[in-house]
Design an enzyme around this catalytic site. Structure first.
Site, PDB file in Angstrom:
ATOM      1  N   ASP A  16      -4.533 -19.149 -13.053  1.00 59.76           N
ATOM      2  CA  ASP A  16      -3.086 -19.018 -12.834  1.00 59.76           C
ATOM      3  C   ASP A  16      -2.434 -18.445 -14.092  1.00 59.76           C
ATOM      4  O   ASP A  16      -1.551 -17.574 -14.025  1.00 59.76           O
ATOM      5  CB  ASP A  16      -2.503 -20.411 -12.519  1.00 59.76           C
ATOM      6  CG  ASP A  16      -1.170 -20.359 -11.796  1.00 59.76           C
ATOM      7  OD1 ASP A  16      -0.407 -19.406 -12.030  1.00 59.76           O
ATOM      8  OD2 ASP A  16      -0.871 -21.270 -11.019  1.00 59.76           O
ATOM      9  N   CYS A 240       2.763 -16.939 -10.208  1.00 63.87           N
ATOM     10  CA  CYS A 240       2.255 -16.092  -9.130  1.00 63.87           C
ATOM     11  C   CYS A 240       2.941 -14.740  -9.224  1.00 63.87           C
ATOM     12  O   CYS A 240       4.172 -14.661  -9.165  1.00 63.87           O
ATOM     13  CB  CYS A 240       2.552 -16.742  -7.779  1.00 63.87           C
ATOM     14  SG  CYS A 240       2.092 -15.678  -6.405  1.00 63.87           S
TER      15      CYS A 240
HETATM   16  P1  HMG Z   1      -5.772  -6.577   1.894  1.00 63.69           P
HETATM   17  O1  HMG Z   1      -5.573  -5.244   1.272  1.00 63.69           O
HETATM   18  O2  HMG Z   1      -4.818  -7.009   2.957  1.00 63.69           O
HETATM   19  O3  HMG Z   1      -7.249  -6.697   2.485  1.00 63.69           O
HETATM   20  O4  HMG Z   1      -5.817  -7.652   0.763  1.00 63.69           O
HETATM   21  P2  HMG Z   1      -7.902  -5.963   3.691  1.00 63.69           P
HETATM   22  O5  HMG Z   1      -8.755  -6.999   4.376  1.00 63.69           O
HETATM   23  O6  HMG Z   1      -6.885  -5.211   4.502  1.00 63.69           O
HETATM   24  O7  HMG Z   1      -8.868  -4.883   2.992  1.00 63.69           O
HETATM   25  C1  HMG Z   1      -8.348  -3.769   2.275  1.00 63.69           C
HETATM   26  C2  HMG Z   1      -9.307  -3.431   1.157  1.00 63.69           C
HETATM   27  O8  HMG Z   1      -9.344  -4.520   0.226  1.00 63.69           O
HETATM   28  C3  HMG Z   1     -10.747  -3.206   1.616  1.00 63.69           C
HETATM   29  O9  HMG Z   1     -11.318  -2.243   0.719  1.00 63.69           O
HETATM   30  C4  HMG Z   1     -11.396  -4.528   1.349  1.00 63.69           C
HETATM   31  O10 HMG Z   1     -12.786  -4.430   1.127  1.00 63.69           O
HETATM   32  C5  HMG Z   1     -10.691  -4.953   0.055  1.00 63.69           C
HETATM   33  P3  HMG Z   1     -11.481  -0.713   1.155  1.00 63.69           P
HETATM   34  O11 HMG Z   1     -12.327  -0.768   2.395  1.00 63.69           O
HETATM   35  O12 HMG Z   1     -10.103  -0.230   1.424  1.00 63.69           O
HETATM   36  O13 HMG Z   1     -12.121  -0.102  -0.045  1.00 63.69           O
HETATM   37  N1  HMG Z   1     -10.672  -6.421  -0.110  1.00 63.69           N
HETATM   38  C6  HMG Z   1     -11.040  -7.064  -1.240  1.00 63.69           C
HETATM   39  N2  HMG Z   1     -11.487  -6.622  -2.419  1.00 63.69           N
HETATM   40  C7  HMG Z   1     -11.784  -7.569  -3.330  1.00 63.69           C
HETATM   41  N3  HMG Z   1     -11.652  -8.890  -3.137  1.00 63.69           N
HETATM   42  C8  HMG Z   1     -11.210  -9.361  -1.953  1.00 63.69           C
HETATM   43  C9  HMG Z   1     -10.882  -8.419  -0.949  1.00 63.69           C
HETATM   44  N4  HMG Z   1     -10.408  -8.555   0.299  1.00 63.69           N
HETATM   45  C10 HMG Z   1     -10.280  -7.328   0.809  1.00 63.69           C
HETATM   46  N5  HMG Z   1     -11.099 -10.681  -1.765  1.00 63.69           N
HETATM   47  C11 HMG Z   1      -6.025  -9.761  -0.283  1.00 63.69           C
HETATM   48  C12 HMG Z   1      -5.875  -9.046   1.026  1.00 63.69           C
HETATM   49  C13 HMG Z   1      -5.856 -11.237  -0.001  1.00 63.69           C
HETATM   50  C14 HMG Z   1      -7.415  -9.526  -0.826  1.00 63.69           C
HETATM   51  C15 HMG Z   1      -4.954  -9.234  -1.294  1.00 63.69           C
HETATM   52  O14 HMG Z   1      -3.685  -9.334  -0.731  1.00 63.69           O
HETATM   53  C16 HMG Z   1      -4.988  -9.959  -2.601  1.00 63.69           C
HETATM   54  O15 HMG Z   1      -5.953  -9.859  -3.339  1.00 63.69           O
HETATM   55  N6  HMG Z   1      -3.908 -10.703  -2.948  1.00 63.69           N
HETATM   56  C17 HMG Z   1      -3.818 -11.402  -4.218  1.00 63.69           C
HETATM   57  C18 HMG Z   1      -3.289 -12.765  -3.982  1.00 63.69           C
HETATM   58  C19 HMG Z   1      -3.260 -13.556  -5.271  1.00 63.69           C
HETATM   59  O16 HMG Z   1      -4.232 -13.603  -6.013  1.00 63.69           O
HETATM   60  N7  HMG Z   1      -2.120 -14.229  -5.571  1.00 63.69           N
HETATM   61  C20 HMG Z   1      -2.000 -15.070  -6.721  1.00 63.69           C
HETATM   62  C21 HMG Z   1      -2.718 -16.364  -6.515  1.00 63.69           C
HETATM   63  S1  HMG Z   1      -1.785 -17.527  -5.526  1.00 63.69           S
HETATM   64  C22 HMG Z   1      -0.841 -18.387  -6.724  1.00 63.69           C
HETATM   65  O17 HMG Z   1      -0.808 -17.996  -7.846  1.00 63.69           O
HETATM   66  C23 HMG Z   1      -0.147 -19.672  -6.336  1.00 63.69           C
HETATM   67  C24 HMG Z   1      -0.915 -20.916  -6.781  1.00 63.69           C
HETATM   68  O18 HMG Z   1      -1.057 -20.950  -8.184  1.00 63.69           O
HETATM   69  C25 HMG Z   1      -0.189 -22.188  -6.307  1.00 63.69           C
HETATM   70  C26 HMG Z   1       1.275 -22.256  -6.672  1.00 63.69           C
HETATM   71  O19 HMG Z   1       1.647 -21.921  -7.826  1.00 63.69           O
HETATM   72  O20 HMG Z   1       2.038 -22.737  -5.825  1.00 63.69           O
HETATM   73  C27 HMG Z   1      -2.321 -20.941  -6.179  1.00 63.69           C
HETATM   74 MG    MG Z   2       0.410 -21.632  -9.531  1.00 64.54          MG
END
Ligand code: HMG
Ligand code: MG
Length: 313
Positions: A16, A240
């Site tokens: 995070d 985030c």
């Molecule tokens: P997307 O683009 O919608 O995925 O991403 P897709 O299924 O449509 O696929 C598109 C392309 O992405 C494809 O590649 C997939 O292979 C690739 P292409 O065929 O075009 O070359 N792909 C990936 N590559 C690497 N790793 C993966 C992956 N999945 C698909 N896992 C996705 C969807 C969820 C991956 C994207 O939106 C993403 O990575 N989001 C980031 C979210 C994130 O990390 N947010 C921060 C964390 S949450 C937070 O901080 C809150 C928390 O701390 C709690 C709080 O504070 O309350 C937890």
């Molecule tokens: Mg958080």
């Protein structure tokens, strides 16, 4: 024997914390940081995320980080897993625990992972199956559990719906995320009480961000409501990238200090924790948000004699 009640500090800084930094934290230094955190007595470390490298470029080295850290016996290293592709990468890594995440706010979930809540939840059973086959434990976040920066109040039904899925899939612990520091103590006590009643089989953790200076008071409220696992981030880093108004998590140094001053046992060696904080400060080249690492622990605390408990000038 130490008779104090134990609490768990769940360190989320490498994930995070570093996901929100504007500069890339070099891979070697990330590994050094995780190793220092493991050496400090922390038993739970969220090491990185298997998300899209374009979405979170700061964690694009997830596979290398997991391959090269010195894993310590007794320490659980967890990773964020958003979907099947992330799960496959996590399975190929040395992660011990997979952490699912979904927002209780439809707008925030779409901004975060580009999906509806239902689509996020629909992907979880397969991840849970694969994780269980591989002997990995499961954790889950309820993001924006206390409020959403885009929608305001979140629906308690959405929170319950997510908890139901976690309970059904054998998620051992659900962490309630106050993603942009919107929670207040009575609200924390109400939600924790409601979820402890409704889902006694799921352990609850509290994950407070400090956008409005309410992080530690909410930590105390969660403690008073029965929570014994507190997420925190070294140096108070974090946020985030897909939530307006995001700011750092409660600092680990301050959380450890608060718990220890309350007579609880965190198992953390404060001097060693400060070595991790010093590394973060050196790499980022700025002062950290943690008050305790600047002024030290109170003088009456064991070893809390000032300078040895402050970061070097
Ligand atoms: P997307 O683009 O919608 O995925 O991403 P897709 O299924 O449509 O696929 C598109 C392309 O992405 C494809 O590649 C997939 O292979 C690739 P292409 O065929 O075009 O070359 N792909 C990936 N590559 C690497 N790793 C993966 C992956 N999945 C698909 N896992 C996705 C969807 C969820 C991956 C994207 O939106 C993403 O990575 N989001 C980031 C979210 C994130 O990390 N947010 C921060 C964390 S949450 C937070 O901080 C809150 C928390 O701390 C709690 C709080 O504070 O309350 C937890
Ligand atoms: Mg958080």
């Amino acid at each position: 024997m130490d008779q104090r009640e134990q609490v768990t500090i769940y360190e989320v800084g490498p994930r995070d914390g570093l996901q929100f930094e504007s500069q890339f934290f070099p891979t070697d230094r990330k590994i050094e940081l995780i190793n220092l955190l493991s050496a400090s007595g922390l038993k739970k470390i969220e090491a990185t995320s298997f998300v899209h490298p374009k979405a979170v470029p700061q964690l694009r080295d997830a596979a290398e980080v997991m391959a090269r850290i010195d894993k310590q016996a007794g320490v659980t290293y967890s990773v964020l897993v958003p979907n099947l592709k992330g799960c496959q990468a996590a399975l190929a890594s040395r992660a011990d625990e997979f952490t699912l995440f979904v927002s209780a706010s439809p707008t925030h979930n779409r901004k975060n992972v580009g999906m509806s809540i239902a689509d996020s939840l629909a992907g979880f059973p397969e991840i849970a199956r694969l994780a269980s086959e591989a002997g990995k434990s499961l954790r889950g976040y309820v993001i924006t559990a206390f409020g959403c920066p885009y929608e305001g109040a979140v629906s308690l039904d959405n929170v319950r719906r997510i908890m139901e899925v976690y309970a059904r899939l054998g998620v051992r612990e659900a962490s309630l995320g106050d993603t942009t520091g919107m929670a207040n103590p009575p609200q924390v006590q109400r939600l924790v009480a409601e979820l402890r009643r409704g889902f006694p089989e799921v352990n609850l953790a509290a994950h407070f961000h400090d956008s409005r200076g309410t992080g530690l008071v909410n930590t105390y409220a969660a403690f008073a409501a029965g929570v014994r696992v507190f997420d925190s981030s070294i140096g108070g880093l974090g946020g985030c990238p897909f939530a307006k108004g995001a700011a750092g998590n409660v600092p680990t140094e301050d959380t450890v200090n608060l718990c220890e001053e309350m007579g609880l046992d965190t198992g953390v060696d404060f001097d060693k924790l400060l070595q991790a904080a010093a590394l973060v400060r050196e790499v980022l080249g700025r002062e950290l948000a943690s008050g305790t690492s600047r002024v030290g622990r109170p003088r009456w605390s064991p070893g809390g004699q000032g300078e040895s408990h402050c970061l070097p000038a």
